[in-house]
Design a protein around this motif. Structure first.
Motif, mmCIF file in Angstrom:
data_model
loop_
_atom_site.group_PDB
_atom_site.id
_atom_site.type_symbol
_atom_site.label_atom_id
_atom_site.label_comp_id
_atom_site.label_asym_id
_atom_site.label_seq_id
_atom_site.Cartn_x
_atom_site.Cartn_y
_atom_site.Cartn_z
ATOM 1 N N ALA A 1 29.012 126.766 44.073
ATOM 2 C CA ALA A 1 28.371 125.839 44.842
ATOM 3 C C ALA A 1 28.018 126.021 46.281
ATOM 4 O O ALA A 1 26.900 125.344 46.540
ATOM 5 C CB ALA A 1 29.219 124.510 44.780
ATOM 6 N N SER A 2 28.778 126.774 46.720
ATOM 7 C CA SER A 2 28.389 127.042 48.021
ATOM 8 C C SER A 2 27.275 128.089 48.528
ATOM 9 O O SER A 2 26.622 127.971 49.414
ATOM 10 C CB SER A 2 29.796 127.573 49.213
ATOM 11 N N SER A 3 27.164 128.979 47.605
ATOM 12 C CA SER A 3 26.271 129.908 47.523
ATOM 13 C C SER A 3 25.456 130.071 46.043
ATOM 14 O O SER A 3 25.642 130.531 45.207
ATOM 15 C CB SER A 3 26.566 131.248 47.834
ATOM 16 N N PRO A 4 24.426 128.999 45.941
ATOM 17 C CA PRO A 4 23.969 128.802 44.671
ATOM 18 C C PRO A 4 22.780 130.047 44.268
ATOM 19 O O PRO A 4 22.286 129.962 43.037
ATOM 20 C CB PRO A 4 23.247 127.430 44.486
ATOM 21 N N THR A 5 22.404 130.693 45.288
ATOM 22 C CA THR A 5 21.342 131.628 45.084
ATOM 23 C C THR A 5 21.813 133.010 45.505
ATOM 24 O O THR A 5 22.365 133.232 46.573
ATOM 25 C CB THR A 5 19.873 131.324 45.604
ATOM 26 N N VAL A 6 21.555 134.007 44.793
ATOM 27 C CA VAL A 6 21.846 135.403 45.225
ATOM 28 C C VAL A 6 20.767 136.419 44.561
ATOM 29 O O VAL A 6 20.110 136.129 43.628
ATOM 30 C CB VAL A 6 23.141 136.007 44.305
ATOM 31 N N ASN A 7 20.521 137.292 45.527
ATOM 32 C CA ASN A 7 19.253 138.141 45.246
ATOM 33 C C ASN A 7 19.912 139.456 45.187
ATOM 34 O O ASN A 7 20.863 139.868 46.067
ATOM 35 C CB ASN A 7 18.262 138.120 46.231
ATOM 36 N N LEU A 8 19.030 140.367 44.559
ATOM 37 C CA LEU A 8 19.528 141.921 44.432
ATOM 38 C C LEU A 8 18.244 142.778 44.176
ATOM 39 O O LEU A 8 17.516 142.395 43.439
ATOM 40 C CB LEU A 8 20.467 142.329 43.363
ATOM 41 N N SER A 9 18.251 143.617 45.077
ATOM 42 C CA SER A 9 16.889 144.784 45.280
ATOM 43 C C SER A 9 17.691 146.109 45.076
ATOM 44 O O SER A 9 18.342 146.588 45.575
ATOM 45 C CB SER A 9 16.034 144.522 46.291
ATOM 46 N N ILE A 10 16.822 146.910 43.912
ATOM 47 C CA ILE A 10 17.445 148.107 43.733
ATOM 48 C C ILE A 10 16.098 149.025 43.588
ATOM 49 O O ILE A 10 15.308 148.745 42.865
ATOM 50 C CB ILE A 10 18.057 148.110 42.346
ATOM 51 N N PRO A 11 15.858 149.657 44.915
ATOM 52 C CA PRO A 11 14.708 150.702 44.739
ATOM 53 C C PRO A 11 14.925 151.622 43.986
ATOM 54 O O PRO A 11 16.181 152.418 43.503
ATOM 55 C CB PRO A 11 15.070 151.117 46.496
ATOM 56 N N TYR A 12 13.944 152.201 43.206
ATOM 57 C CA TYR A 12 13.788 153.423 42.204
ATOM 58 C C TYR A 12 14.887 153.318 41.288
ATOM 59 O O TYR A 12 16.034 154.149 41.297
ATOM 60 C CB TYR A 12 13.876 154.529 42.874
ATOM 61 N N PRO A 13 14.939 152.290 40.300
ATOM 62 C CA PRO A 13 16.076 151.999 39.248
ATOM 63 C C PRO A 13 15.733 153.472 38.346
ATOM 64 O O PRO A 13 14.790 153.794 37.922
ATOM 65 C CB PRO A 13 15.758 150.798 38.634
ATOM 66 N N GLU A 14 16.933 153.760 37.964
ATOM 67 C CA GLU A 14 17.035 154.873 36.738
ATOM 68 C C GLU A 14 16.305 154.417 35.512
ATOM 69 O O GLU A 14 16.300 153.263 35.190
ATOM 70 C CB GLU A 14 18.453 155.028 36.672
ATOM 71 N N THR A 15 15.889 155.457 35.004
ATOM 72 C CA THR A 15 15.070 155.226 33.525
ATOM 73 C C THR A 15 16.182 155.062 32.798
ATOM 74 O O THR A 15 16.813 155.756 32.167
ATOM 75 C CB THR A 15 14.125 156.457 33.300
ATOM 76 N N ASP A 16 16.077 153.954 32.065
ATOM 77 C CA ASP A 16 17.153 153.468 31.255
ATOM 78 C C ASP A 16 17.212 151.982 30.857
ATOM 79 O O ASP A 16 16.080 151.475 31.558
ATOM 80 C CB ASP A 16 18.657 153.767 31.886
ATOM 81 N N ASN A 17 17.739 151.342 29.879
ATOM 82 C CA ASN A 17 17.936 150.088 29.558
ATOM 83 C C ASN A 17 18.757 149.286 30.439
ATOM 84 O O ASN A 17 20.152 149.942 30.583
ATOM 85 C CB ASN A 17 18.232 149.770 28.069
ATOM 86 N N TRP A 18 18.539 148.617 31.210
ATOM 87 C CA TRP A 18 19.366 147.859 32.256
ATOM 88 C C TRP A 18 19.845 146.507 31.747
ATOM 89 O O TRP A 18 19.063 145.930 30.905
ATOM 90 C CB TRP A 18 18.500 147.440 33.553
#
Length: 734
Positions: A413-430
């Protein structure tokens, strides 16, 4: 001897490996050329790519990228690296940095800049080498895409004139040597392989080696009375799992072993697309008994074992992959906006990034909940992983699967939003796994149910490199990847590091210096008109105009003004600078009018051609200028010999005009060729403008003695009598 087993596809939760008997295996394969006896079960293959010229590092585009594919069943990978100097170059031996990574290009940071908030970066595996040869060995590498990147030390930021300083060329070429096994045993689930007697110690390695991270599981079994066991939570889905057994009993000793792979699996529950909230938020689902079964027309995305066997272990939300552009993809839950997250089992979304062309961008994930519908003591935890989802939220929050360290996220409730950035993700199913947890009061989570909004994108550059960067697509053969080129002193992976950034005031000052310094050309323009050198005055006016607006358009920050296309402005600026020097020197030669104008026009055409060939080449500019100087010196020497007196004859002309003009020109050339850097460019180039214009004003020859000052300016206006007489003369001739 090496055995290989399969990781379970579908919703496998764990794999239990039990060593019942121990078998002697041979030592690791010998590398080529080490003198050992070759193994008939091993074959060697070598792959090479064309060498590339290295560059000093200033941004990611400075690094040279190489893309290889490691074949399956490879037991040894050896990189053969070679750095050589280009033919004919004699340069210092500088250090070359080489990076290696599996699955995606390496994320590097040679300048030590900061990354944007919410950006997660793993350190890169690197090797520093000087000119010569080096090698890197990787035992039992993961099959698939491998990338090698190399660059020279960071750039000195000195602006060098092409062809004016010696060019040092450093050539880098990597070769890939692989040793593959011809026959590999397959260890079936609940199956057993044996070959004789008990009692020899072995070294067991499960999984393949990757760089920079290596999550191979190693187990040493030395006690024959105790079974060796290895637990692998969440092994890779739909992928072979390599198991390597090495004998510890010494060479030429017969070893036998037996191994069993036991699987603990469950079935995913695919949420009904027609009724996504089949369970009301107030109704909970128990993992031991399973939630209400899916409707008959709903198909499981992943299955393990026979239909109906085992409990449900996750909710699978179908995800639509929408390709929008090059290295640009949007993922969204099918026919829905929100994802239902409860406490009984994880909710999982699968992101397909396995096309082989998705690793050149950045994976951007944003998770949001409505803070009014979540209790204060309740949180939604998430984990982003590759290869297989993280499913053990109830027992651990380390976000680690069998062979991958994931990226943990937490919402409340205090942090309702979170962001994540991954440069150059590995070739795979994430996979994005989410679950509701109540750390303080677990009993309250039984009824907890939260709708979570997700925004999932694969973009070429994070935030399009921001206001002070440009996202550029780079290509290595058929592989595309993106990088940010920063401006105005901003640095970093996505141009977010402002430690050396210019303020808006500094940008405006730089623009004013580079543009207003061209007003110095008003001096040679006025002198040319006063001495009836109208053609020279027009050239100086042309140079002043286009140099002013070219530098107004060339600024990297906010203070930018482009009245024409940038390339057009640059071409006209370079042309005007060269022709200004050309006409000034030829004017000093005091040629006959007809010959002078022919050379003016011919030189202008030569400048136009040479700039079209190579705008940055020094000799394309200096060649015609040196020719003009030769013409001027020749005419001066000719007049000296004819008059038996030094030319120009007046010592005042030498002291007060020629020597200051030559000094200003020499100082301008020195600054232009050896003192300009990217940091002081605004000041040094502005000084270059003023020195160039000042030298032209001093070096222009004096007017003819029989010509009145400003006489040509007076003739520009057409008075009645002059025009009438002119017409009368024409009529008379006719």
């Amino acid at each position: 001897m090496r055995g290989a087993g399969t990781g379970t596809g579908g919703a496998a939760v764990a794999v239990v490996m039990s060593l019942l008997l121990l078998l002697l295996s041979r030592s690791p394969p010998a590398a080529a050329g080490d003198g050992r006896k070759s193994d008939s079960r091993l074959v060697s293959e070598q792959f090479s790519q064309a060498p590339q010229k290295l560059a000093f590092y200033s941004w990611y585009g400075s690094a040279r990228l190489f893309h290889f594919r490691v074949p399956p069943d490879t037991v040894l990978l050896r990189w053969l690296l070679q750095v050589t100097q280009g033919s004919g170059s004699t340069c210092n031996n500088v250090e070359t940095t080489v990076y290696f990574r599996y699955g995606a290009p390496p994320v590097i940071n040679p300048l030590g800049t900061s990354f944007a908030n919410s950006t997660s970066v793993q350190p890169s595996f690197l090797l520093k080498m000087l000119q010569g040869n080096a090698s890197v060995n990787v035992s039992y590498p993961a099959p698939g895409d491998w990338f090698v990147a190399a660059h020279l030390p960071p750039s000195s930021h000195k602006i060098e004139v092409k062809d004016f300083v010696p060019t040092c060329a450093y050539i880098f070429q990597p070769d890939m040597l692989v040793v593959r096994v011809v026959e590999m045993s397959i260890l079936e689930p609940d199956g057993c392989v044996s070959n004789g007697n008990l009692g020899c110690p072995v070294h067991l390695t499960v999984g393949s080696a990757t760089l920079p991270g290596n999550f191979q599981k190693v187990l040493t079994c030395s006690d024959p009375t105790t079974a060796c066991r290895l637990l692998l939570p969440s092994p890779p889905w739909e992928r072979w799992l390599q198991v390597t057994v090495k004998s510890l009993a010494g060479p030429r000793v017969l070893v036998t072993f037996s191994a069993v792979a036991a699987l603990t699996a469950c079935r995913p529950w695919t949420v009904n697309l027609q009724h996504p909230l089949q369970n009301s938020p107030n109704q909970s689902s128990n993992a031991s008994t399973g939630p209400p079964p899916p409707s008959p027309n709903t198909q499981d995305l992943h299955q393990s074992g026979e239909a109906g066997s085992g409990p449900f272990c996750l909710r699978s939300f179908p995800v639509l992959r929408e390709d929008m552009d090059v290295v640009s993809v949007r993922f969204r839950p099918l026919d829905r906006v929100s994802v239902l997250v409860q406490s009984d089992m994880p909710s999982v979304m699968q992101l397909y990034l396995n096309t082989g062309m998705d690793s050149g961008g950045s994976l951007s994930i944003s998770v949001n909940i409505n803070q009014t519908v979540i209790a204060d003591n309740t949180s939604v935890v998430a984990c982003v992983t590759a290869g297989s989802p993280f499913l053990s939220f109830n027992t651990s929050l380390n976000c680690t699967t069998a062979f991958f360290q994931g990226y943990p996220l937490s919402l409340s409730a205090s942090s309702p939003t979170v962001n994540l950035s991954i440069p150059y993700p590995e070739t795979d199913n994430w996979y994005l796994s989410l679950q509701v947890l109540c750390p303080e009061r677990p009993e309250e989570c039984v009824q907890a149910s939260v709708l979570v909004d997700t925004t999932l994108y694969l973009v070429p550059c994070l935030n399009d490199c921001g206001p002070y960067g440009q996202c550029l697509l780079l290509r290595r053969h058929g592989y595309l990847y993106a990088g940010c080129s920063c401006r105005a002193g901003w640095r970093g992976w996505s141009c977010t590091d402002n430690s050396t950034a210019q303020t808006v005031a500094q940008q405006k000052v730089a623009t004013l210096l580079l543009t207003l310094s061209n007003l110095m050309f008003l001096a040679p323009i006025a002198i040319s008109v006063q001495r009836c050198l109208l053609l020279e005055a027009s050239v100086y006016a042309y140079t002043m105009f286009f140099s002013t607006f070219y530098h107004a358009c060339d600024q990297p920050g906010d203070a930018v003004l482009c009245i024409l296309n940038y390339d057009t402005l640059q071409y006209c600026d370079f042309l005007g600078s060269g022709v200004s020097i050309w006409v000034t020197v030829l004017c000093m030669a005091r040629l006959k009018a007809s010959l002078k104008y022919v050379l003016f026009m011919l030189g202008t055409l030569i400048f136009a051609m040479s700039l079209q060939l190579d705008r940055r080449a020094a000799w394309n500019m200096m060649g015609p200028c040196l020719f003009a100087i030769v013409v001027m010196v020749t005419m001066w020497v000719y007049r000296c010999g004819r008059r038996r007196h030094c030319y120009p004859p007046s010592w005042q002309r030498w002291v007060f005009y020629l020597l200051p003009g030559f000094s200003l020109a020499a100082l301008a050339l020195t600054i232009y060729t050896s003192m300009m850097t990217s940091e002081n460019y605004y000041y040094t180039h502005s000084i270059w403008h003023m020195l160039l214009a000042g030298s032209a004003a001093f070096l222009l020859p004096p007017r003819d003695q029989h010509t009145e000052p400003w006489a040509c300016a007076q003739k520009l206006t057409c008075h009645y009598e002059i025009c009438k007489n002119h017409r009368d003369e024409l009529y008379t001739v006719t």
